[in-house]
Design a protein around this motif. Structure first.
Motif, PDB file in Angstrom:
ATOM      1  N   VAL A   1       0.844  -1.204   0.000  1.00 36.17           N
ATOM      2  CA  VAL A   1       0.000   0.000   0.000  1.00 36.17           C
ATOM      3  C   VAL A   1       0.874   1.247   0.000  1.00 36.17           C
ATOM      4  O   VAL A   1       0.618   2.209  -0.734  1.00 36.17           O
ATOM      5  CB  VAL A   1      -0.945  -0.003   1.219  1.00 36.17           C
ATOM      6  CG1 VAL A   1      -1.654   1.350   1.357  1.00 36.17           C
ATOM      7  CG2 VAL A   1      -1.977  -1.121   1.099  1.00 36.17           C
ATOM      8  N   ALA A   2       1.919   1.225   0.817  1.00 38.20           N
ATOM      9  CA  ALA A   2       2.832   2.369   0.888  1.00 38.20           C
ATOM     10  C   ALA A   2       3.458   2.659  -0.468  1.00 38.20           C
ATOM     11  O   ALA A   2       3.563   3.822  -0.894  1.00 38.20           O
ATOM     12  CB  ALA A   2       3.918   2.113   1.937  1.00 38.20           C
ATOM     13  N   GLU A   3       3.872   1.622  -1.176  1.00 37.16           N
ATOM     14  CA  GLU A   3       4.457   1.800  -2.506  1.00 37.16           C
ATOM     15  C   GLU A   3       3.417   2.334  -3.494  1.00 37.16           C
ATOM     16  O   GLU A   3       3.707   3.221  -4.304  1.00 37.16           O
ATOM     17  CB  GLU A   3       4.995   0.458  -3.013  1.00 37.16           C
ATOM     18  CG  GLU A   3       6.245  -0.036  -2.291  1.00 37.16           C
ATOM     19  CD  GLU A   3       7.485   0.774  -2.670  1.00 37.16           C
ATOM     20  OE1 GLU A   3       7.453   1.475  -3.705  1.00 37.16           O
ATOM     21  OE2 GLU A   3       8.495   0.700  -1.927  1.00 37.16           O
TER      22      GLU A   3
ATOM     23  N   SER B   1       7.724   3.485   1.839  1.00 30.60           N
ATOM     24  CA  SER B   1       8.010   2.454   2.838  1.00 30.60           C
ATOM     25  C   SER B   1       6.854   2.353   3.823  1.00 30.60           C
ATOM     26  O   SER B   1       6.106   3.310   4.035  1.00 30.60           O
ATOM     27  CB  SER B   1       9.298   2.778   3.602  1.00 30.60           C
ATOM     28  OG  SER B   1       9.108   3.894   4.457  1.00 30.60           O
ATOM     29  N   ALA B   2       6.727   1.191   4.427  1.00 28.03           N
ATOM     30  CA  ALA B   2       5.677   0.975   5.423  1.00 28.03           C
ATOM     31  C   ALA B   2       5.875   1.911   6.617  1.00 28.03           C
ATOM     32  O   ALA B   2       4.901   2.400   7.202  1.00 28.03           O
ATOM     33  CB  ALA B   2       5.675  -0.485   5.871  1.00 28.03           C
ATOM     34  N   HIS B   3       7.140   2.166   6.978  1.00 25.34           N
ATOM     35  CA  HIS B   3       7.418   3.053   8.113  1.00 25.34           C
ATOM     36  C   HIS B   3       6.872   4.456   7.860  1.00 25.34           C
ATOM     37  O   HIS B   3       6.233   5.062   8.732  1.00 25.34           O
ATOM     38  CB  HIS B   3       8.924   3.104   8.367  1.00 25.34           C
ATOM     39  CG  HIS B   3       9.317   4.090   9.420  1.00 25.34           C
ATOM     40  ND1 HIS B   3       9.148   3.852  10.767  1.00 25.34           N
ATOM     41  CD2 HIS B   3       9.853   5.348   9.316  1.00 25.34           C
ATOM     42  CE1 HIS B   3       9.555   4.909  11.453  1.00 25.34           C
ATOM     43  NE2 HIS B   3       9.998   5.824  10.596  1.00 25.34           N
ATOM     44  N   THR B   4       7.126   4.983   6.653  1.00 23.27           N
ATOM     45  CA  THR B   4       6.636   6.326   6.323  1.00 23.27           C
ATOM     46  C   THR B   4       5.107   6.357   6.300  1.00 23.27           C
ATOM     47  O   THR B   4       4.482   7.314   6.782  1.00 23.27           O
ATOM     48  CB  THR B   4       7.196   6.776   4.970  1.00 23.27           C
ATOM     49  OG1 THR B   4       8.624   6.707   5.003  1.00 23.27           O
ATOM     50  CG2 THR B   4       6.764   8.199   4.643  1.00 23.27           C
ATOM     51  N   LEU B   5       4.511   5.315   5.731  1.00 23.28           N
ATOM     52  CA  LEU B   5       3.047   5.256   5.710  1.00 23.28           C
ATOM     53  C   LEU B   5       2.495   5.247   7.125  1.00 23.28           C
ATOM     54  O   LEU B   5       1.547   5.991   7.430  1.00 23.28           O
ATOM     55  CB  LEU B   5       2.592   3.999   4.967  1.00 23.28           C
ATOM     56  CG  LEU B   5       1.090   3.657   5.070  1.00 23.28           C
ATOM     57  CD1 LEU B   5       0.240   4.776   4.509  1.00 23.28           C
ATOM     58  CD2 LEU B   5       0.789   2.349   4.369  1.00 23.28           C
ATOM     59  N   ARG B   6       3.062   4.422   8.001  1.00 24.63           N
ATOM     60  CA  ARG B   6       2.557   4.346   9.379  1.00 24.63           C
ATOM     61  C   ARG B   6       2.652   5.692  10.080  1.00 24.63           C
ATOM     62  O   ARG B   6       1.741   6.102  10.807  1.00 24.63           O
ATOM     63  CB  ARG B   6       3.329   3.285  10.160  1.00 24.63           C
ATOM     64  CG  ARG B   6       3.052   1.863   9.712  1.00 24.63           C
ATOM     65  CD  ARG B   6       3.683   0.861  10.680  1.00 24.63           C
ATOM     66  NE  ARG B   6       3.479  -0.508  10.212  1.00 24.63           N
ATOM     67  CZ  ARG B   6       4.389  -1.213   9.544  1.00 24.63           C
ATOM     68  NH1 ARG B   6       5.587  -0.669   9.277  1.00 24.63           N
ATOM     69  NH2 ARG B   6       4.130  -2.436   9.148  1.00 24.63           N
TER      70      ARG B   6
ATOM     71  N   LEU C   1      -4.773   6.512  14.125  1.00 27.03           N
ATOM     72  CA  LEU C   1      -4.523   5.112  14.431  1.00 27.03           C
ATOM     73  C   LEU C   1      -3.661   4.525  13.325  1.00 27.03           C
ATOM     74  O   LEU C   1      -3.631   5.052  12.220  1.00 27.03           O
ATOM     75  CB  LEU C   1      -5.818   4.328  14.583  1.00 27.03           C
ATOM     76  CG  LEU C   1      -6.703   4.030  13.371  1.00 27.03           C
ATOM     77  CD1 LEU C   1      -7.799   3.056  13.766  1.00 27.03           C
ATOM     78  CD2 LEU C   1      -7.341   5.289  12.806  1.00 27.03           C
ATOM     79  N   PRO C   2      -2.957   3.431  13.609  1.00 25.95           N
ATOM     80  CA  PRO C   2      -2.064   2.844  12.595  1.00 25.95           C
ATOM     81  C   PRO C   2      -2.859   2.162  11.487  1.00 25.95           C
ATOM     82  O   PRO C   2      -4.033   1.828  11.657  1.00 25.95           O
ATOM     83  CB  PRO C   2      -1.234   1.842  13.390  1.00 25.95           C
ATOM     84  CG  PRO C   2      -2.045   1.526  14.594  1.00 25.95           C
ATOM     85  CD  PRO C   2      -2.816   2.752  14.922  1.00 25.95           C
ATOM     86  N   PRO C   3      -2.223   1.938  10.332  1.00 27.33           N
ATOM     87  CA  PRO C   3      -2.931   1.323   9.200  1.00 27.33           C
ATOM     88  C   PRO C   3      -3.576  -0.014   9.531  1.00 27.33           C
ATOM     89  O   PRO C   3      -4.697  -0.288   9.115  1.00 27.33           O
ATOM     90  CB  PRO C   3      -1.830   1.170   8.139  1.00 27.33           C
ATOM     91  CG  PRO C   3      -0.816   2.200   8.484  1.00 27.33           C
ATOM     92  CD  PRO C   3      -0.835   2.311   9.971  1.00 27.33           C
TER      93      PRO C   3
END
Length: 362
Positions: free
Chosen positions: A322-324, A330-335, A344-346
């Motif tokens: 999803v982040a891409e 990255s997943a970190h940036t998305l979170r 709240l987190p993804p």
């Protein structure tokens, strides 16, 4: 008349006949062929009617619970209006109301919705409070929209609870009912069987949440799509107060925004955006803020988060994918951005929509 026209062979006479036809008043019946609403067996919902009714707030209740939804099956809600006082009853906008039932319907309803009340300082009839308390005691859910919170507050059922109302009425509600903790930030709050919501449109959020609790996320999403509203809005009332509607149209900015929404995964630097609009970076930044009320970075982040929400609700992609797909990389940036904007987190957001199984509507 057709026979007379055909038999009229004289040109002058025929013209006179055409003139008479043109001057005739024609009445056309355009009343639709209304079919009776399919019978349903689900929870009985009623919305209060009173003189001076808030039309919009009653309308959204009727739209969510009273609209024909054959795709939902026979277990869907039943809906009827309930007048709490004798007529004539008028609503905002000049309408005269014809209720389905009187206050006795409150003794049968499973869900009772109070649209915005007549005024923050208008007393609630004790007979109405008694009926609402009795309904609550037998297990009915009580729901208020906007200033309807004053009606539920008058019953005493919100004492010791946290309740939502429109931010304009928060101080008055606190002063009149000091036993209630008033939340002027949230879109809606729940206290057992009692639900309260903020300003008028926040009632839609609350009603869709009730649908989700009763029939699951799939049904709630279906209702939201038909209303063309999000099934869940994050944030609270403050998000609607901080930035006014832009005074200027997007102009050359609007086509760029459309392109960016379709290509969120690409690298959108200021110089590229400015070049696509045919502006210098300095002019572009000024025009962009005029059009959106935001910086390009903030706007792009917000759009990427919204796109991520849609993909997360789809349930097919992992957080990294999803982040891409939305351009966070990255997943970190998305979170990080998702938690900041959605609260709240993804993964928790995804569970909120996918964990509730659909309840059979039979």
């Amino acid at each position: 008349m057709d026979i007379a026209f055909l038999e009229c062979r004289d040109g002058m006479a025929r013209r006179r006949l055409l003139w008479q036809l043109a001057e005739m008043t024609v009445s056309v019946n355009i009343t639709p062929n209304l079919s009776p609403r399919p019978k349903t067996t689900g929870p009985l919902v009623t919305a209060l009617l009173y003189d001076g009714l808030c039309t919009f707030e009653f309308g959204i209740v009727a739209e969510v619970f009273g609209l024909d939804r054959p795709e939902m099956g026979p277990g869907w809600y039943r809906f009827a209006s309930s007048a709490i006082e004798p007529g004539p009853l008028r609503a905002h906008g000049g309408f005269t109301l014809t209720p389905d039932r009187g206050p006795d319907l409150l003794d049968e309803a499973d869900i009772i919705v109070v649209p915005g009340w007549k005024g923050a300082e208008v007393d609630v009839p004790e007979a109405l409070s008694d009926r609402l308390r009795a309904a609550h005691a037998r297990g009915a859910r009580l729901v208020s929209i906007c200033s309807g919170a004053f009606v539920l507050a008058a019953t005493g059922l919100l004492d010791g609870a946290v309740a939502a109302t429109h931010w304009r009425y928060a101080d008055v509600l606190r002063a009149r009912f000091p036993m209630i903790e008033v939340d002027a930030a949230s879109l809606y709050r729940c206290h057992g069987q009692v639900f309260t919501s903020a300003g008028s449109a926040a009632g839609i959020d609350l009603l869709i949440e009730i649908v989700k609790q009763d029939f699951g996320a799939e049904a709630a999403n279906s209702v939201a799509r038909r209303l063309v509203v999000p099934a869940h809005r994050t944030g609270g009332q403050a998000q609607f107060l901080e930035r006014p509607v832009p005074l200027h149209k997007g102009g050359q900015i609007a086509p760029l925004l459309d392109r960016m929404r379709k290509m969120l995964d690409q690298d959108w630097r200021i110089d590229r955006m400015a070049a696509e609009c045919g502006m210098s970076p300095r002019t572009f930044l000024r025009r962009f803020r005029d059009a959106t009320g935001m910086t390009p970075a903030d706007w792009l982040t917000a759009e990427r988060v919204e796109a991520a929400k849609a993909l997360l609700c789809g349930g097919r992609l992992g957080v990294g994918a999803v982040a891409e797909a939305v351009g966070f990389g990255s997943a970190h940036t998305l979170r990080h951005h998702f938690r900041t904007r959605a609260g709240l987190p993804p993964a928790a957001y995804r569970r909120h929509f996918l964990s509730t199984e659909k309840v059979p509507l039979v």
